[in-house]
Write a protein that holds these residues in place. Structure first.
Motif, PDB file in Angstrom:
ATOM      1  N   ILE A  45     -21.185 -15.956   0.701  1.00 25.43           N
ATOM      2  CA  ILE A  45     -20.901 -16.565   2.010  1.00 25.43           C
ATOM      3  C   ILE A  45     -21.784 -15.929   3.077  1.00 25.43           C
ATOM      4  O   ILE A  45     -22.393 -16.613   3.900  1.00 25.43           O
ATOM      5  CB  ILE A  45     -19.407 -16.406   2.383  1.00 25.43           C
ATOM      6  N   LYS A  46     -21.870 -14.605   3.009  1.00 28.35           N
ATOM      7  CA  LYS A  46     -22.657 -13.886   3.996  1.00 28.35           C
ATOM      8  C   LYS A  46     -24.123 -14.312   3.947  1.00 28.35           C
ATOM      9  O   LYS A  46     -24.766 -14.534   4.972  1.00 28.35           O
ATOM     10  CB  LYS A  46     -22.542 -12.389   3.738  1.00 28.35           C
ATOM     11  N   GLN A  47     -24.604 -14.472   2.730  1.00 28.64           N
ATOM     12  CA  GLN A  47     -25.995 -14.885   2.543  1.00 28.64           C
ATOM     13  C   GLN A  47     -26.218 -16.291   3.101  1.00 28.64           C
ATOM     14  O   GLN A  47     -27.209 -16.564   3.753  1.00 28.64           O
ATOM     15  CB  GLN A  47     -26.296 -14.852   1.054  1.00 28.64           C
ATOM     16  N   LYS A  94     -14.323  -3.640   2.071  1.00 32.95           N
ATOM     17  CA  LYS A  94     -14.162  -3.150   3.450  1.00 32.95           C
ATOM     18  C   LYS A  94     -15.518  -2.949   4.110  1.00 32.95           C
ATOM     19  O   LYS A  94     -15.742  -3.348   5.248  1.00 32.95           O
ATOM     20  CB  LYS A  94     -13.384  -1.841   3.466  1.00 32.95           C
ATOM     21  N   ASN A  95     -16.404  -2.335   3.358  1.00 32.27           N
ATOM     22  CA  ASN A  95     -17.751  -2.110   3.887  1.00 32.27           C
ATOM     23  C   ASN A  95     -18.419  -3.406   4.284  1.00 32.27           C
ATOM     24  O   ASN A  95     -19.054  -3.505   5.319  1.00 32.27           O
ATOM     25  CB  ASN A  95     -18.608  -1.433   2.818  1.00 32.27           C
ATOM     26  N   MET A  96     -18.237  -4.398   3.442  1.00 30.03           N
ATOM     27  CA  MET A  96     -18.880  -5.682   3.694  1.00 30.03           C
ATOM     28  C   MET A  96     -18.305  -6.320   4.963  1.00 30.03           C
ATOM     29  O   MET A  96     -19.039  -6.787   5.817  1.00 30.03           O
ATOM     30  CB  MET A  96     -18.654  -6.590   2.481  1.00 30.03           C
ATOM     31  N   MET A 155     -18.849  -4.239   8.142  1.00 24.26           N
ATOM     32  CA  MET A 155     -20.278  -4.084   8.391  1.00 24.26           C
ATOM     33  C   MET A 155     -20.644  -2.607   8.519  1.00 24.26           C
ATOM     34  O   MET A 155     -21.412  -2.219   9.406  1.00 24.26           O
ATOM     35  CB  MET A 155     -20.681  -4.827   9.658  1.00 24.26           C
ATOM     36  N   ASN A 156     -20.027  -1.818   7.675  1.00 28.18           N
ATOM     37  CA  ASN A 156     -20.264  -0.378   7.634  1.00 28.18           C
ATOM     38  C   ASN A 156     -19.891   0.355   8.917  1.00 28.18           C
ATOM     39  O   ASN A 156     -20.240   1.501   9.090  1.00 28.18           O
ATOM     40  CB  ASN A 156     -21.732  -0.057   7.287  1.00 28.18           C
ATOM     41  N   HIS A 157     -19.191  -0.314   9.804  1.00 26.06           N
ATOM     42  CA  HIS A 157     -18.722   0.389  10.991  1.00 26.06           C
ATOM     43  C   HIS A 157     -17.311   0.871  10.724  1.00 26.06           C
ATOM     44  O   HIS A 157     -16.508   0.140  10.182  1.00 26.06           O
ATOM     45  CB  HIS A 157     -18.675  -0.551  12.192  1.00 26.06           C
TER      46      HIS A 157
HETATM   47  C1  LIG Z   1     -23.384  -0.383   3.853  1.00 24.46           C
HETATM   48  O1  LIG Z   1     -23.601   0.831   3.206  1.00 24.46           O
HETATM   49  C2  LIG Z   1     -23.931   0.708   1.825  1.00 24.46           C
HETATM   50  C3  LIG Z   1     -24.090   2.090   1.228  1.00 24.46           C
HETATM   51  O2  LIG Z   1     -23.468   3.043   2.020  1.00 24.46           O
HETATM   52  C4  LIG Z   1     -25.240  -0.079   1.677  1.00 24.46           C
HETATM   53  O3  LIG Z   1     -25.542  -0.248   0.320  1.00 24.46           O
HETATM   54  C5  LIG Z   1     -25.065  -1.428   2.321  1.00 24.46           C
HETATM   55  O4  LIG Z   1     -26.268  -2.142   2.293  1.00 24.46           O
HETATM   56  C6  LIG Z   1     -24.597  -1.289   3.763  1.00 24.46           C
HETATM   57  N1  LIG Z   1     -24.253  -2.602   4.279  1.00 24.46           N
HETATM   58  C7  LIG Z   1     -24.598  -3.030   5.488  1.00 24.46           C
HETATM   59  C8  LIG Z   1     -24.135  -4.372   5.862  1.00 24.46           C
HETATM   60  O5  LIG Z   1     -25.284  -2.360   6.260  1.00 24.46           O
END
Ligand SMILES: *[C@@H]1O[C@H](CO)[C@@H](O)[C@H](O)[C@H]1NC(C)=O
Ligand SMILES: *[C@@H]1O[C@H](CO)[C@@H](O)[C@H](O)[C@H]1NC(C)=O
Ligand SMILES: *[C@@H]1O[C@H](CO)[C@@H](O)[C@H](O)[C@H]1NC(C)=O
Ligand SMILES: *[C@@H]1O[C@H](CO)[C@@H](O)[C@H](O)[C@H]1NC(C)=O
Ligand SMILES: *[C@@H]1O[C@H](CO)[C@@H](O)[C@H](O)[C@H]1NC(C)=O
Length: 765
Positions: free
Chosen positions: A355-357, A393-395, A398-400
């Motif tokens: 979906i994100k892609q 969760k990361n997805m 957005m790593n925040h």
């Molecule tokens: C989030 O972090 C992971 C590894 O820590 C990385 O592989 C991924 O690409 C990052 N995702 C985003 C959306 O920045």
């Protein structure tokens, strides 16, 4: 001993003969019986079969809930002679953790149907239930009793739930409390809570569960219903005012719902059918909220049975209207054994990635994801889903992390787990739940309870009645739209007659009624002189049918006593010709002593008006807000009600107001007023003329409750009518405390003897 050995040999031999050389029925039923109860086998005596014990209501199987037929032909958890399998009476968690009061009767243990009563030591006030009964599901009826003393702290004493212990005894801003459960109990809910500036604790009150504690369908539907309702209704857009369900995919604010149902232990087709029926019910309920999510629906055991693929929504291969049809026609067929819980999270993660892609990073930011999984959590293949959930969760985040971004991205992901089964793996499942607001973890015995659960979830008409629901986080847009979403209940009231024109603010308290100050009107005014403005998408100006001032409002009744204008009971209800259309930007505010307000305050059971007042106006200094007009929008002002010991010093300045010659401040300022203003300890905002009649309110977990109404003040510090103006040393404002005019509100808004408008449900006490 000799006999039992012989017996198992015999059994093995029989199997050998029966299956032509292959040992299939490895386990035996020997010693599996239970006193007072029965058992069922999921796959007869074949390895992998589960033996499930059943006891009558109010009892639970002990020492084990289930047994599993292992590969080598023995049961996991062998039967023991000295601790025979039996039905034990259900116990409730220890209520003697109650602070500042007395529990009676004092007992070591409390069993089903045992009753307890709670009393506070003198000087302490009681909240919660004073009488509780131990229920067959292992929980106490009612809500946690709390005895607290007014400490001037920002947050109310959060209490100690039965069976728990709490560390942290300070309830000021940023103070933290931590809960844990005693001995063989485990904690469900928030173990850590922090006191916020607005006087609320983060999270939800935790509870201590035994392995034999379950949630009832009603509890689940209330808790899940209110959690999902809040996330669904804050998603509604202004265009969703029509009851007609327009299929409309808004580009922004897309909602993706992923549903997974564990059918590994569902031996019978009937149970799969029940799971399907429950999901259909859930989807129908969700669609009644006027949001149109994209769905992924899967059943799973050790493999995945996909019913609806979410990507088909993006390819327009499937329509929302056909999901239910797909579900109804879906058949599982031959099923594999085993459970792979990780597989479903892996699948959902992959879907999200695609979906994100497709939509791109920017639009994906606007996607919200709700995962709802139904399982007992026994994953015996695929390993732990924890790392996969972390990746999800990361997805979505957005790593925040939460702290780095406002508004927090946490509200973009909810994972709900319905733990269902006779033997639930809570330790594995609980860490998977995620999301702000309401409860996300539920514990139930059987899948067949689900349909009833979802059936109970409030439908659209009731959702419309979610008083005070509003958007709290920062929203961007033009000031009018932002104001409508933050304060969906506000109305502009203008009374124009014989060259006079008075501008006031009102609050929508029901789709047909606006509450404002009686002094906005003058003798001789008629309904046609009144203009009420609320932009509900169906025209801004609302026709007025009638207005009803409080019968005790008599402005000149105290001229003899030295009060030229006496504002007691300064309230009026304006009845509209047609109802306003409810949406996320037009919605009534919660008012005192109604059932809806109790729901908003999360008061359970038979709550009282007094409980509401104690919760809302508990401190000697209570931070409240009211609105002021700015162009065609509104802005918020803050003031502190001086209650208890602070009141006298506040109201004495009333004597300095023009037109007052009385010497006792209680003559103009009766107990029906709240007093704000001044410099200490905080410099308050003062009310300006145009603010009259507006709600004086308090927010409680995304809901707004009106506690008072702007009436009069001692000084006019406002130039040119309005805006944010700060108080001086002696400037005071007086607001009608709505708890003192409930009879009036109830007589009209709760009047069942008419069929012109739907009524509000007022509390009996
Ligand atoms: C989030 O972090 C992971 C590894 O820590 C990385 O592989 C991924 O690409 C990052 N995702 C985003 C959306 O920045
Ligand atoms: C059967 O296997 C389980 C573990 O797989 C083991 O704990 C148990 O001792 C075994 N029982 C026998 C009778 O071999
Ligand atoms: C509590 O329940 C147990 C088990 O039913 C019963 O024996 C006991 O008498 C009850 N105690 C009280 C005070 O009712
Ligand atoms: C509502 O829908 C109409 C057309 O369907 C559109 O023109 C309008 O901008 C929408 N309003 C909002 C607030 O989304
Ligand atoms: C929707 O998203 C696009 C792209 O991020 C943005 O330009 C647009 O302003 C958004 N529309 C609304 C109504 O928020």
């Amino acid at each position: 001993m000799g006999f039992s050995l012989l017996w198992s040999w015999l059994a093995a031999l029989l199997c050998l003969l029966f299956f032509g050389g292959e040992v299939q029925c490895d386990c035996t039923e020997e010693n599996m019986q239970m006193q007072g109860g029965t058992y069922t086998l999921t796959k007869q005596l074949v390895k992998g079969s589960m033996l499930i014990y059943n006891c009558p209501e109010g009892y639970y199987p002990y020492p084990v809930l289930t047994r599993l037929c292992q590969h080598n032909g023995s049961w996991r958890h062998a039967a023991r002679k000295f601790n025979p399998q039996r039905c034990k009476i259900v116990e409730c968690p220890d209520p003697n953790v109650f602070e500042n009061g007395e529990v009676s009767p004092p007992q070591d243990k409390y069993f089903v149907n045992n009753e307890t009563t709670y009393e506070c030591y003198s000087g302490y006030t009681m909240r919660g239930s004073t009488r509780r009964v131990c229920l067959p599901n292992g929980k106490w009826s009612g809500s946690t009793p709390i005895c607290s003393r007014d400490s001037g702290h920002t947050c109310a004493d959060p209490g100690v739930p039965a069976g728990a212990s709490r560390t942290g005894n300070l309830f000021g801003i940023d103070e933290k409390v931590k809960y844990s459960c005693n001995s063989n109990l485990f904690l469900v809910g928030s173990s850590d809570r922090v006191c916020l500036e607005n006087g609320q604790w983060t999270g939800k009150e935790p509870a201590c569960y035994y392995k034999h504690t379950y949630d009832t369908s009603l509890e689940v539907s209330e808790a899940f219903g209110s959690a999902i309702k809040e996330s669904l209704t804050t998603l509604q857009s202004l265009n969703d005012t029509q009851a007609g369900k327009t299929i409309r995919i808004s580009k922004n604010g897309t909602l993706n719902i992923y549903i997974a149902v564990d059918i590994s232990e569902s031996i019978e087709e009937e149970e799969v059918q029940k799971a399907k029926d429950a999901i259909i019910k859930l989807i129908k309920k969700i669609s009644s909220f006027n949001v149109d999510p994209n769905y992924e629906v899967v059943f799973f055991s050790s493999e995945l049975y996909e019913v609806v693929n979410i990507l088909d929504f993006f390819d327009k291969k499937v329509e929302r209207s056909t999901i239910i049809e797909k579900l109804e026609n879906f058949e599982v067929g031959e099923k594999n054994t085993g459970t792979d819980l990780n597989l479903i999270f892996m699948t959902f993660l992959e879907r999200m990635a695609v979906i994100k892609q497709r939509v791109g990073k920017e639009l994906f930011k606007e996607h919200r994801h709700v995962i709802i999984a139904f399982t007992d959590g026994a994953y015996n293949m695929g390993g732990s889903p924890d790392p996969t959930v972390a990746r999800i969760k990361n997805m979505v985040y957005m790593n925040h992390t939460a702290a780095e971004e406002t508004p927090s991205r946490e509200e973009y992901l909810d994972i709900y787990i319905f733990a269902i089964g006779k033997d639930i793996f809570d330790d594995d499942l609980q860490p998977l739940v995620t999301g702000l607001g309401g409860r996300h973890y539920f514990r139930m015995k059987e899948i067949r309870e689900l349909q009833e659960t979802f059936d109970e979830i409030i439908d659209e008409s009731e959702v419309q009645g979610l008083c005070g629901l509003h958007k709290e986080y920062e929203i961007v847009g033009n000031p009018q739209d932002v104001a409508r979403k933050k304060y969906p209940w506000w109305a502009s009231v203008t009374v124009q007659n014989e060259g006079r024109s008075k501008k006031c603010i009102g609050s929508l308290v029901n789709p047909y009624f606006v509450l404002t100050a009686a002094h906005c009107f003058t003798f001789g005014d008629l309904p046609e002189h009144v203009k009420v403005e609320i932009n509900d998408g169906q025209g801004i100006v609302k026709k007025v049918k009638n207005f009803i001032p409080h019968p005790k409002y008599k402005i000149h009744s105290k001229t003899e006593e030295g009060v030229a204008e006496f504002y007691d009971y300064d309230v009026v209800l304006i009845q509209l010709e047609d109802y306003v259309h409810i949406s996320s930007s037009v919605r009534p505010i919660c008012i005192p002593c109604t059932q809806e307000t109790s729901d908003a305050l999360k008061l359970v059971g038979e709550s009282t008006c007094k409980q509401q007042e104690e919760l809302l106006l508990k401190n000697d200094l209570e931070r409240l807000s009211f609105l002021t007009k700015r162009g065609s929008a509104v802005e918020e002002k803050d003031a502190h009600a001086k209650l208890g010991g602070n009141r006298q010093d506040c109201i004495k300045h009333a004597l300095e107001a023009p037109g007052i010659t009385a010497t006792d401040p209680k003559v103009p300022v009766t107990d029906n007023f709240l007093c704000t203003g001044g410099l200490t300890p905080y410099r308050d905002h003062v009310a300006c003329k145009g603010d009259s009649g507006g709600a004086v309110f308090k927010n409680y977990e995304h809901r707004t409750i009106q506690v008072a109404l702007v009436s009069w003040g001692t000084k006019d510090l406002c130039k040119s009518g309005g805006g944010i103006v700060e108080s001086d040393q002696t400037s005071r404002d007086f607001h009608i405390n709505l708890f003192r005019v409930v009879d009036f509100l109830k007589e009209i808004l709760g009047n069942d003897d008419q069929d012109e408008y739907s009524t509000l449900e007022f509390l009996k006490n």
